[in-house]
Enzyme design. Structure first.
Site, mmCIF file in Angstrom:
data_model
loop_
_atom_site.group_PDB
_atom_site.id
_atom_site.type_symbol
_atom_site.label_atom_id
_atom_site.label_comp_id
_atom_site.label_asym_id
_atom_site.label_seq_id
_atom_site.Cartn_x
_atom_site.Cartn_y
_atom_site.Cartn_z
ATOM 1 N N TRP A 114 0.809 -1.214 -0.079
ATOM 2 C CA TRP A 114 -0.085 0.008 0.049
ATOM 3 C C TRP A 114 0.781 1.212 0.047
ATOM 4 O O TRP A 114 0.523 2.304 -0.612
ATOM 5 C CB TRP A 114 -1.029 -0.105 1.282
ATOM 6 C CG TRP A 114 -1.714 -1.257 1.475
ATOM 7 C CD1 TRP A 114 -1.750 -2.085 2.585
ATOM 8 C CD2 TRP A 114 -2.332 -1.904 0.150
ATOM 9 N NE1 TRP A 114 -2.526 -3.025 2.255
ATOM 10 C CE2 TRP A 114 -3.007 -3.234 0.635
ATOM 11 C CE3 TRP A 114 -2.690 -1.760 -1.022
ATOM 12 C CZ2 TRP A 114 -3.538 -4.145 0.198
ATOM 13 C CZ3 TRP A 114 -3.405 -2.615 -1.615
ATOM 14 C CH2 TRP A 114 -3.751 -3.941 -1.277
ATOM 15 N N ASP A 115 2.064 1.270 0.814
ATOM 16 C CA ASP A 115 3.246 2.249 0.463
ATOM 17 C C ASP A 115 3.454 2.561 -0.698
ATOM 18 O O ASP A 115 3.483 3.801 -1.401
ATOM 19 C CB ASP A 115 4.098 2.125 1.377
ATOM 20 C CG ASP A 115 3.928 2.350 2.916
ATOM 21 O OD1 ASP A 115 3.322 3.332 3.136
ATOM 22 O OD2 ASP A 115 4.764 1.863 3.824
ATOM 23 N N LEU A 116 3.673 1.521 -1.656
ATOM 24 C CA LEU A 116 4.136 1.619 -2.644
ATOM 25 C C LEU A 116 3.338 2.120 -3.714
ATOM 26 O O LEU A 116 3.406 3.034 -4.509
ATOM 27 C CB LEU A 116 5.155 0.287 -3.418
ATOM 28 C CG LEU A 116 6.162 -0.200 -2.444
ATOM 29 C CD1 LEU A 116 6.595 -1.695 -2.778
ATOM 30 C CD2 LEU A 116 7.198 0.831 -2.618
#
Length: 403
Positions: free
Chosen positions: A163-165
């Protein structure tokens, strides 16, 4: 490195993965990205993995090709400088990426008062402003309970912060989208991108939320089995483990031919009154009957024998191998033109990735290393904010800036 965004100036005030990833992607496409941090470094300045001298390999990986400004953000003067940088004049400026709270000294309304057409992309944890990171959001949407072996109900966290990426890439996309609109409308705007919304939207886009809503429960664990098609890990005669995937009819027929099991598979189709070629879902539904045939065929063959035939027949497969082995693979790292050997701020020399995209019509520039913390403080204050040498010297003497 490419020059598609050459001339743009993006200011970044962020930490951890999503915000810095957004800035990294913009820098790799040619934008000038100026990152500001606290004088001693932000909360991710010493994040693992570390070099032997204690420098963060993580930090210098995510901040390649950016300029660095060091400010004392605990003091009003340092915070004012951060605001002025984010809202600095210029047609190609006024682009700000941050994960600072929506309320506070970098609130959009404060910055808009300095520059009306400011575009601010704000990475968040939860849409309501609550704290959240990839691991906590991932746990909340149920993915760790879908991951892992079928005979164990403990949640399995993923080592890749998906989800960060995704949020970092989506942030770069929305910033450029807003910039295109500003060039015709003259409007600035704040864009809030919570990890929670990226996770929820992604699961919905892949049909997983519909599956849970209509079926009354989320997807069960399937271990290493590929959901809805044919795929799993198998061990060859030499003990080497590979991942095999057969999604398309061509892939399916190719692997049957290579392994020499077309006849027993055809007999199984006749018995079950199904068509494995036409319907990939049937391969998944009857995988417990198919797997023994594949296991036996792989156990009788060495990978050295299988690999060239797999490649010739378009079979989709990959070896299980540790990263240190993968780094010798020319398709991944060794000889891959996206990498350049660089000496980094840690003093270490190792390959660094540039833009992951390849543009055949353009010349690829080499990757550029991260800056040392505060390396460009004086340059940025002079060129972007138009400050004199005397003003900058006074800020140094007062401990408000460093570099």
């Amino acid at each position: 490195m490419y020059d598609l965004l050459k001339g743009l100036r993006v200011v970044e005030g962020s930490a951890f993965i999503a915000g810095p990833t957004c800035g990294l992607y913009l820098a790799q496409m040619g934008a000038q990205v100026i990152r500001f941090d606290n004088i001693a470094g932000g909360p991710d300045f010493r994040r693992w993995p570390l070099a032997q001298n204690g420098s963060s390999l993580y930090w210098e990986g995510l901040n390649k090709a950016k300029k660095s400004v060091a400010l004392d953000l605990s003091r009003p003067e340092g915070r004012e400088l951060a605001q002025r940088l984010a809202a600095a004049p210029g047609e190609a400026g006024g682009l700000f990426v941050t994960n600072f709270p929506a309320e506070g000294f970098l609130a959009y309304e404060r910055l808009k008062a300095l520059r009306d057409d400011l575009i601010c992309v704000r990475v968040m944890g939860w849409a309501d402003g609550g704290p959240g990171v990839d691991y906590t959001i991932n746990a909340a949407v149920g993915v760790p309970q879908m991951t892992g072996p079928t005979d164990d109900d403990r949640p399995v966290n993923h080592v890749l912060p998906a989800w960060d990426l995704l949020t970092g890439a989506y942030a770069a996309f929305t910033l450029v989208s807003a910039l295109l609109d500003r060039r015709t409308s003259g409007r600035g705007r704040e864009i809030r991108i919570p990890l929670s919304d990226i996770a929820a939207a992604t699961l919905a886009n892949m049909g997983m939320t519909a599956e849970a809503a209509l079926g009354g429960h989320q997807r069960a664990r399937h271990g290493n089995d590929l959901y809805g098609a044919f795929g799993r890990d198998f061990v060859t005669r030499g003990g080497q483990r590979i991942m095999l995937v057969a999604i398309t009819p061509r892939q399916w027929k190719g692997v049957l031919a290579v392994l020499g099991i077309a006849e027993p598979v055809a007999a199984l189709e006749a018995e079950l009154a199904c068509d494995f070629v036409a319907d990939e879902g049937q391969r998944f539904a009857h995988r417990d009957r198919l797997f023994p045939l594949f296991e036996q065929a792989f156990a009788a063959r060495d990978l050295a024998e299988l690999a060239p035939v797999f490649e010739a027949d378009g079979v989709c497969w990959g070896p299980y191998q540790p990263l240190e082995t993968a780094m010798a693979d020319p398709r991944l790292f060794a000889g891959n033109p996206i990498f350049s050997d660089l000496t980094h701020p840690s003093g270490q020399t190792y390959p660094a990735a540039g833009a992951a995209a390849t543009i055949p019509q353009d010349v690829r520039g080499p990757a550029r290393p991260a800056a040392r913390l505060g390396q460009h403080t004086d340059e940025v204050l002079a060129e972007v904010l138009g400050m004199s040498g005397a003003e900058i010297a006074r800020l140094h003497d007062a401990g408000i800036v460093a570099g």
